[in-house]
Design a protein around this motif. Structure first.
Motif, PDB file in Angstrom:
ATOM      1  N   VAL A 189       1.250  -1.103  -0.257  1.00  0.00           N
ATOM      2  CA  VAL A 189      -0.020  -0.194  -0.370  1.00  0.00           C
ATOM      3  C   VAL A 189       0.887   1.332  -0.456  1.00  0.00           C
ATOM      4  O   VAL A 189       1.723   0.928  -0.039  1.00  0.00           O
ATOM      5  CB  VAL A 189      -1.020   0.009   0.827  1.00  0.00           C
ATOM      6  N   PHE A 190      -0.141   2.438  -0.438  1.00  0.00           N
ATOM      7  CA  PHE A 190       0.871   3.745  -0.392  1.00  0.00           C
ATOM      8  C   PHE A 190       0.156   4.785   0.666  1.00  0.00           C
ATOM      9  O   PHE A 190      -1.396   4.303   0.270  1.00  0.00           O
ATOM     10  CB  PHE A 190       0.721   4.252  -2.193  1.00  0.00           C
ATOM     11  N   ASP A 191       0.712   5.451   0.732  1.00  0.00           N
ATOM     12  CA  ASP A 191      -0.177   5.874   2.056  1.00  0.00           C
ATOM     13  C   ASP A 191       0.993   7.880   1.359  1.00  0.00           C
ATOM     14  O   ASP A 191       1.731   8.098   1.149  1.00  0.00           O
ATOM     15  CB  ASP A 191       0.279   6.143   3.013  1.00  0.00           C
ATOM     16  N   LEU A 192       0.026   8.762   1.837  1.00  0.00           N
ATOM     17  CA  LEU A 192       0.017  10.442   1.459  1.00  0.00           C
ATOM     18  C   LEU A 192      -0.073  11.362   2.461  1.00  0.00           C
ATOM     19  O   LEU A 192      -0.925  11.400   2.625  1.00  0.00           O
ATOM     20  CB  LEU A 192       0.242  10.852   0.051  1.00  0.00           C
ATOM     21  N   ALA A 193       1.170  12.289   3.205  1.00  0.00           N
ATOM     22  CA  ALA A 193       0.398  12.259   4.709  1.00  0.00           C
ATOM     23  C   ALA A 193       0.826  13.855   4.092  1.00  0.00           C
ATOM     24  O   ALA A 193       1.787  14.239   3.479  1.00  0.00           O
ATOM     25  CB  ALA A 193       0.583  12.016   5.552  1.00  0.00           C
ATOM     26  N   VAL A 194      -0.315  14.819   4.178  1.00  0.00           N
ATOM     27  CA  VAL A 194       0.585  16.511   3.575  1.00  0.00           C
ATOM     28  C   VAL A 194      -0.091  17.321   4.408  1.00  0.00           C
ATOM     29  O   VAL A 194      -1.575  16.992   5.728  1.00  0.00           O
ATOM     30  CB  VAL A 194      -0.746  16.736   2.808  1.00  0.00           C
ATOM     31  N   GLN A 195       0.781  17.783   5.703  1.00  0.00           N
ATOM     32  CA  GLN A 195       0.374  19.179   6.703  1.00  0.00           C
ATOM     33  C   GLN A 195       0.510  19.936   6.595  1.00  0.00           C
ATOM     34  O   GLN A 195       1.636  20.975   6.606  1.00  0.00           O
ATOM     35  CB  GLN A 195       1.042  18.216   7.927  1.00  0.00           C
ATOM     36  N   LEU A 196      -0.121  21.386   6.709  1.00  0.00           N
ATOM     37  CA  LEU A 196       0.540  22.822   6.272  1.00  0.00           C
ATOM     38  C   LEU A 196      -0.303  23.015   8.281  1.00  0.00           C
ATOM     39  O   LEU A 196      -1.758  23.294   8.076  1.00  0.00           O
ATOM     40  CB  LEU A 196      -1.266  23.109   5.689  1.00  0.00           C
ATOM     41  N   ARG A 197       0.623  24.148   8.210  1.00  0.00           N
ATOM     42  CA  ARG A 197       0.473  24.178   9.746  1.00  0.00           C
ATOM     43  C   ARG A 197       0.373  25.983  10.143  1.00  0.00           C
ATOM     44  O   ARG A 197       1.791  26.991   9.561  1.00  0.00           O
ATOM     45  CB  ARG A 197       0.739  23.849  11.194  1.00  0.00           C
ATOM     46  N   TRP A 198       0.613  26.676  11.468  1.00  0.00           N
ATOM     47  CA  TRP A 198       0.513  27.855  11.550  1.00  0.00           C
ATOM     48  C   TRP A 198       1.186  27.585  13.495  1.00  0.00           C
ATOM     49  O   TRP A 198       0.318  27.080  14.166  1.00  0.00           O
ATOM     50  CB  TRP A 198      -0.091  28.685  11.898  1.00  0.00           C
ATOM     51  N   ARG A 199       1.820  28.098  13.584  1.00  0.00           N
ATOM     52  CA  ARG A 199       2.321  28.400  15.251  1.00  0.00           C
ATOM     53  C   ARG A 199       2.350  29.534  15.490  1.00  0.00           C
ATOM     54  O   ARG A 199       3.730  29.987  15.187  1.00  0.00           O
ATOM     55  CB  ARG A 199       3.867  27.405  15.049  1.00  0.00           C
ATOM     56  N   GLY A 200       1.978  29.690  16.399  1.00  0.00           N
ATOM     57  CA  GLY A 200       2.325  31.210  17.335  1.00  0.00           C
ATOM     58  C   GLY A 200       0.835  32.544  17.885  1.00  0.00           C
ATOM     59  O   GLY A 200      -0.114  31.396  17.200  1.00  0.00           O
ATOM     60  N   TRP A 201       1.624  32.872  17.573  1.00  0.00           N
ATOM     61  CA  TRP A 201       0.061  34.244  18.167  1.00  0.00           C
ATOM     62  C   TRP A 201      -0.820  35.094  16.447  1.00  0.00           C
ATOM     63  O   TRP A 201       0.420  35.050  15.742  1.00  0.00           O
ATOM     64  CB  TRP A 201       0.303  34.962  18.686  1.00  0.00           C
TER      65      TRP A 201
END
Length: 83
Positions: free
Chosen positions: A71-83
């Motif tokens: 099996v193939f898997d793809l994880a994509v994450q977009l994030r913001w850390r801070g105020w």
């Protein structure tokens, strides 16, 4: 790689998973689950925070110790850390 405006990261991984309990008393060793993965990450500093994106594809061979269950898997994450 780090710099004043953020960082870039590339990581490669290989994991071998075996069910040793199933092989006790049996002839030979059962098929192993092998996972190959890569992770690419870019982080940029913006004011009091950071904006990041991570892309992590992976390929699992013999998933759940079943021969040919690849099996193939793809994880994509977009994030913001801070105020």
């Amino acid at each position: 790689r780090r710099h004043a405006g953020g960082r870039r990261t590339i990581a490669l991984e290989r994991a071998l998973i075996r069910d040793w309990g199933a092989s006790l008393g049996a002839r030979g060793v059962p098929w192993a689950e092998v996972r190959y993965g890569m992770r690419a990450e870019v982080v940029r500093f913006r004011g009091d925070g950071e904006l990041g994106i991570t892309v992590a594809p992976s390929w699992t061979l013999n998933r759940n110790l079943a021969r040919g269950n690849d099996v193939f898997d793809l994880a994509v994450q977009l994030r913001w850390r801070g105020w």
